[in-house]
Scaffold this motif. Structure first.
Motif, PDB file in Angstrom:
ATOM      1  N   THR A   1       0.834  -1.204   0.000  1.00  0.00           N
ATOM      2  CA  THR A   1       0.000   0.000   0.000  1.00  0.00           C
ATOM      3  C   THR A   1       0.870   1.256   0.000  1.00  0.00           C
ATOM      4  O   THR A   1       0.471   2.304  -0.494  1.00  0.00           O
ATOM      5  CB  THR A   1      -0.948   0.027   1.212  1.00  0.00           C
ATOM      6  N   ASN A   2       2.082   1.155   0.568  1.00  0.00           N
ATOM      7  CA  ASN A   2       3.016   2.291   0.633  1.00  0.00           C
ATOM      8  C   ASN A   2       4.038   2.277  -0.476  1.00  0.00           C
ATOM      9  O   ASN A   2       4.395   3.311  -1.014  1.00  0.00           O
ATOM     10  CB  ASN A   2       3.813   2.228   1.948  1.00  0.00           C
ATOM     11  N   MET A   3       4.570   1.082  -0.748  1.00  0.00           N
ATOM     12  CA  MET A   3       5.730   0.990  -1.640  1.00  0.00           C
ATOM     13  C   MET A   3       5.293   0.586  -3.032  1.00  0.00           C
ATOM     14  O   MET A   3       5.300  -0.590  -3.395  1.00  0.00           O
ATOM     15  CB  MET A   3       6.758  -0.008  -1.087  1.00  0.00           C
ATOM     16  N   LYS A   4       4.921   1.595  -3.803  1.00  0.00           N
ATOM     17  CA  LYS A   4       4.538   1.340  -5.187  1.00  0.00           C
ATOM     18  C   LYS A   4       4.787   2.600  -5.999  1.00  0.00           C
ATOM     19  O   LYS A   4       4.916   3.694  -5.443  1.00  0.00           O
ATOM     20  CB  LYS A   4       3.080   0.897  -5.293  1.00  0.00           C
ATOM     21  N   GLY A   5       4.848   2.415  -7.300  1.00  0.00           N
ATOM     22  CA  GLY A   5       5.086   3.553  -8.183  1.00  0.00           C
ATOM     23  C   GLY A   5       4.869   3.136  -9.619  1.00  0.00           C
ATOM     24  O   GLY A   5       4.408   2.020  -9.884  1.00  0.00           O
ATOM     25  N   VAL A   6       5.190   4.048 -10.524  1.00  0.00           N
ATOM     26  CA  VAL A   6       4.994   3.761 -11.942  1.00  0.00           C
ATOM     27  C   VAL A   6       6.209   4.159 -12.769  1.00  0.00           C
ATOM     28  O   VAL A   6       6.832   5.202 -12.531  1.00  0.00           O
ATOM     29  CB  VAL A   6       3.749   4.477 -12.528  1.00  0.00           C
ATOM     30  N   LEU A   7       6.508   3.304 -13.729  1.00  0.00           N
ATOM     31  CA  LEU A   7       7.500   3.619 -14.757  1.00  0.00           C
ATOM     32  C   LEU A   7       6.691   3.959 -16.007  1.00  0.00           C
ATOM     33  O   LEU A   7       5.977   3.096 -16.534  1.00  0.00           O
ATOM     34  CB  LEU A   7       8.401   2.409 -15.003  1.00  0.00           C
ATOM     35  N   ILE A   8       6.788   5.188 -16.416  1.00  0.00           N
ATOM     36  CA  ILE A   8       6.010   5.628 -17.582  1.00  0.00           C
ATOM     37  C   ILE A   8       6.927   5.663 -18.790  1.00  0.00           C
ATOM     38  O   ILE A   8       7.923   6.386 -18.798  1.00  0.00           O
ATOM     39  CB  ILE A   8       5.380   7.006 -17.323  1.00  0.00           C
ATOM     40  N   ALA A   9       6.595   4.833 -19.776  1.00  0.00           N
ATOM     41  CA  ALA A   9       7.375   4.805 -21.012  1.00  0.00           C
ATOM     42  C   ALA A   9       6.592   5.540 -22.080  1.00  0.00           C
ATOM     43  O   ALA A   9       5.410   5.238 -22.315  1.00  0.00           O
ATOM     44  CB  ALA A   9       7.653   3.362 -21.424  1.00  0.00           C
ATOM     45  N   ARG A  10       7.222   6.528 -22.705  1.00  0.00           N
ATOM     46  CA  ARG A  10       6.533   7.333 -23.724  1.00  0.00           C
ATOM     47  C   ARG A  10       6.949   6.913 -25.115  1.00  0.00           C
ATOM     48  O   ARG A  10       8.001   6.369 -25.296  1.00  0.00           O
ATOM     49  CB  ARG A  10       6.850   8.812 -23.513  1.00  0.00           C
TER      50      ARG A  10
END
Ligand SMILES: [Cu+2]
Length: 157
Positions: free
Chosen positions: A148-157
């Motif tokens: 719930t705390n440790m997450k994120g996103v890698l956004i590839a364009r």
């Protein structure tokens, strides 16, 4: 008219300033290095990275905490684009996440593009992942209770 080479170099430098190191080759996928850490506050150092696809991404992941691994271990699991990170993490628990399987059960691994080991204090692991196309790729720590705390996103364009 602007010199196209100067413009190219300038673009590389601006991306690199976003805590990324980018190698721009003349053709093919760019090579990107991401530095990210987890700490005793159950936090990643970054919850968002942006890159240009296609890319070969090297992830250097560190546990900068001091708590023992059994209490505050961390990993970095990059999921396929569009994966629901909460549903995935809960399914890991029900599928039998244990220290022996790095809290990433075998049958959950087909939803991930790559993962590190669970790291104890002061440890580091490196991961190389091909990102062939644009999209939003979630990442998460699957240590029980951390997602719930440790997450994120890698956004590839
Ligand atoms: Cu964690």
């Amino acid at each position: 008219m602007q010199n196209p080479l100067r413009r190219f170099v300038f673009q590389c430098a601006s991306v690199a300033s976003l805590s990324l190191l980018v190698g721009c080759g003349p053709s093919g996928p760019s090579e990107v290095t991401i530095e990210i850490s987890g700490n005793d506050m159950m936090k990643y150092s970054d919850d968002r990275f942006e890159i240009d696809a296609p890319a070969k991404v090297t992830v250097n992941f560190y546990n900068v905490g001091k708590q023992p691994k059994v209490a505050m271990g961390h990993n970095f699991v990059l999921l396929k684009k569009g994966t629901d990170v909460l549903a995935f993490s809960q399914a890991c628990l029900t599928a039998g996440a244990t220290p022996e399987n790095e809290y990433l059960p075998e049958k959950m691994r087909d939803q991930a593009l790559g993962w590190t080991k669970i790291l104890g204090p002061g440890e580091r692991d490196t991961l190389v992942i091909d990102i062939p196309e644009a999209g939003t790729y979630p990442y998460v720590c699957t240590f029980p209770g951390h997602f719930t705390n440790m997450k994120g996103v890698l956004i590839a364009r």
